[in-house]
Design a protein around this motif. Sequence first.
Motif, PDB file in Angstrom:
ATOM      1  N   ALA A   1      -1.890  -0.331   0.812  1.00  0.00           N
ATOM      2  CA  ALA A   1      -2.640  -0.616  -0.417  1.00  0.00           C
ATOM      3  C   ALA A   1      -3.541  -1.833  -0.247  1.00  0.00           C
ATOM      4  N   MET A   2      -3.201  -2.722   0.704  1.00  0.00           N
ATOM      5  CA  MET A   2      -3.998  -3.933   0.902  1.00  0.00           C
ATOM      6  C   MET A   2      -5.412  -3.623   1.403  1.00  0.00           C
ATOM      7  N   TYR A   3      -5.633  -2.416   1.905  1.00  0.00           N
ATOM      8  CA  TYR A   3      -6.963  -2.052   2.386  1.00  0.00           C
ATOM      9  C   TYR A   3      -7.797  -1.325   1.328  1.00  0.00           C
ATOM     10  N   TYR A   4      -7.278  -1.262   0.114  1.00  0.00           N
ATOM     11  CA  TYR A   4      -7.988  -0.628  -0.993  1.00  0.00           C
ATOM     12  C   TYR A   4      -8.118  -1.629  -2.143  1.00  0.00           C
ATOM     13  N   GLU A   5      -8.989  -1.298  -3.074  1.00  0.00           N
ATOM     14  CA  GLU A   5      -9.161  -2.087  -4.294  1.00  0.00           C
ATOM     15  C   GLU A   5      -9.012  -1.168  -5.506  1.00  0.00           C
ATOM     16  N   ASP A   6      -8.497  -1.704  -6.595  1.00  0.00           N
ATOM     17  CA  ASP A   6      -8.385  -0.907  -7.816  1.00  0.00           C
ATOM     18  C   ASP A   6      -9.745  -0.451  -8.323  1.00  0.00           C
TER      19      ASP A   6
ATOM     20  N   SER B   1      -5.741   3.861  -8.326  1.00  0.00           N
ATOM     21  CA  SER B   1      -5.571   2.451  -8.003  1.00  0.00           C
ATOM     22  C   SER B   1      -5.429   2.272  -6.501  1.00  0.00           C
ATOM     23  N   ALA B   2      -5.356   1.022  -6.051  1.00  0.00           N
ATOM     24  CA  ALA B   2      -5.094   0.747  -4.635  1.00  0.00           C
ATOM     25  C   ALA B   2      -3.780   1.390  -4.214  1.00  0.00           C
ATOM     26  N   ASN B   3      -2.750   1.249  -5.046  1.00  0.00           N
ATOM     27  CA  ASN B   3      -1.474   1.896  -4.752  1.00  0.00           C
ATOM     28  C   ASN B   3      -1.621   3.414  -4.724  1.00  0.00           C
ATOM     29  N   GLY B   4      -2.439   3.952  -5.614  1.00  0.00           N
ATOM     30  CA  GLY B   4      -2.630   5.395  -5.673  1.00  0.00           C
ATOM     31  C   GLY B   4      -3.241   5.955  -4.398  1.00  0.00           C
ATOM     32  N   HIS B   5      -4.163   5.196  -3.787  1.00  0.00           N
ATOM     33  CA  HIS B   5      -4.742   5.632  -2.518  1.00  0.00           C
ATOM     34  C   HIS B   5      -3.669   5.666  -1.423  1.00  0.00           C
ATOM     35  N   SER B   6      -2.796   4.664  -1.407  1.00  0.00           N
ATOM     36  CA  SER B   6      -1.704   4.635  -0.435  1.00  0.00           C
ATOM     37  C   SER B   6      -0.762   5.816  -0.643  1.00  0.00           C
TER      38      SER B   6
ATOM     39  N   ARG C   1       4.534   3.676   7.794  1.00  0.00           N
ATOM     40  CA  ARG C   1       4.990   2.287   7.663  1.00  0.00           C
ATOM     41  C   ARG C   1       4.648   1.734   6.276  1.00  0.00           C
ATOM     42  N   ALA C   2       3.562   2.225   5.682  1.00  0.00           N
ATOM     43  CA  ALA C   2       3.145   1.783   4.357  1.00  0.00           C
ATOM     44  C   ALA C   2       3.232   2.958   3.394  1.00  0.00           C
ATOM     45  N   CYS C   3       3.743   2.696   2.198  1.00  0.00           N
ATOM     46  CA  CYS C   3       3.917   3.788   1.247  1.00  0.00           C
ATOM     47  C   CYS C   3       4.074   3.216  -0.159  1.00  0.00           C
ATOM     48  N   TRP C   4       3.540   3.947  -1.128  1.00  0.00           N
ATOM     49  CA  TRP C   4       3.770   3.617  -2.536  1.00  0.00           C
ATOM     50  C   TRP C   4       4.424   4.812  -3.197  1.00  0.00           C
ATOM     51  N   LYS C   5       5.563   4.546  -3.877  1.00  0.00           N
ATOM     52  CA  LYS C   5       6.363   5.601  -4.492  1.00  0.00           C
ATOM     53  C   LYS C   5       6.725   6.634  -3.420  1.00  0.00           C
TER      54      LYS C   5
END
Length: 512
Positions: free
Chosen positions: A268-273, A282-287, A303-307
Amino acid sequence: MRRMKEIRLLEGEYWWGGAVADGIHMPFGIEAFSRGLDPNRTANQATPLLLSSKGRYIWSDEPFDFAFREELLTVESSKGVIELGEGFGSLRGAYRAIQEKKFPPDGRYPHEIMFSRPQYNTWIELMYDQEQDKILKYAEDILAAGMPAGMLIIDCNWHDYYGAWDFHPGRIPEPRKMIERLHEMGFHVMLWVCPFVSADSRIYRELLEKGFLLRNQDGTPAIREWWDGYSAVLDLMHSGAISWFQQQLMYLTEKYGVDGFKFDAGDAMYYEDTDLSAVPTSANGHSEAYAKLGLDYPANEYRACWKMAGRAIAQRLSDKQHDWGVNGLASLIPNGLAQGIIGYSYTCPDMIGGGEYRNFLANSEHLDSELFVRYAQCSALFPMMQFSAAPWRVLDQEHFEYCREAAKLHVQFGERIRRLAEQAAVEGEPIIRMMEYVFPGNSYETIVDQFMLGDRILVAPVLQKGATERTVSFPPGIWFGDDGSQEEGPCTKVIKAPINRLPWYTLNAPFN
């Protein structure tokens, strides 16, 4: 409207959850701590969930920020409703309640070989020199050293540029032949991929024209800095971009026989809301969207994941240092347990010895052989274990033998671990579990240096440099040790653990 909920902590109450990277700070409630999940800026998985040893949970369908201060837990969200659940008796009761309600398992789990056999990643050995002869030699050396075959992950730079997902003809001139040879040796093969596209390429221009790339708020193409430079980013909220990426992966599986993929980046750190995408998110949504791609491939790694809790995705811990402390070995158990308690059952520690390559290179002239062995032992009874730096190359014969024994132990437990993965796919429980999760009410909340594999196997790795013994907390029951010993719990006892021993115990009956 920003929503806030304040929860008064109960006497003796401890909490877990949020971001996996904070496992080293769990349980919460002992001292002040705060974390923002809107968005998740850590390099590992996260879920909008907090769980209490007193049978309570906090959940929101959207990200929240939380803080523990004195006797109060404060949770705030600008997007979602904050839900407090109570009355579930224990940590396990709270987990089962929210898991059944919000992320029930779907009956699937990752490829069984990821649990039953060791994994080998070419990254530390080859870095950016992912060449056909070197990859084959790495595999041949694994077998020649007496290590069991398993999953072989070919890491970054097997391809040309980012977005050009085909084998580089100069580095890997005969990819089909190479993969067939790896299969003959007993390996399954995964390839590294990412959602980035090199911005000075033909593919970038084609994807830009089709509208498949993420845009900044002002409508210009989003060019993001990441660990390997600056790249454009696929808009995985666009059905066309998803289809394009899936076609590239299908080409690799059908033409060359690739078994699966390591889906790296997607943080998510590579995206912006404020990013503009085909469907606003959102940034989390892209992840989260990136993680959904892996569901089509039983052999996958993130390695990276949201929900995405409860789904058939292998989740690796973020890159660790060649270090005994919380940036290295000491983080594996608490962060691995944190993965499980927020719904990521299929956990994998980082590469044995440490996968943060700059740190590993800095230590390459004076590697700590004891640390390398204890890394391997700590990983051996995780759901998965992954080598990269070749222990037969970087260690003397004695220390390599201890690593080989750790790999063989994982194979010995392989079918039991696979059955636990199958159980997780049906019942949703973690594979490795906190002592408090399995044995509530015994004051085990703060134990972070031992864990349960399922409900009957206690694992107590050595995590201190120079230690040849350690203290183990034994819950009620008779515990049969790997060394033939028996202990009657509940008790706390100092046990012998020389460099050649990973202490583990089974409850009420010897291992079979």
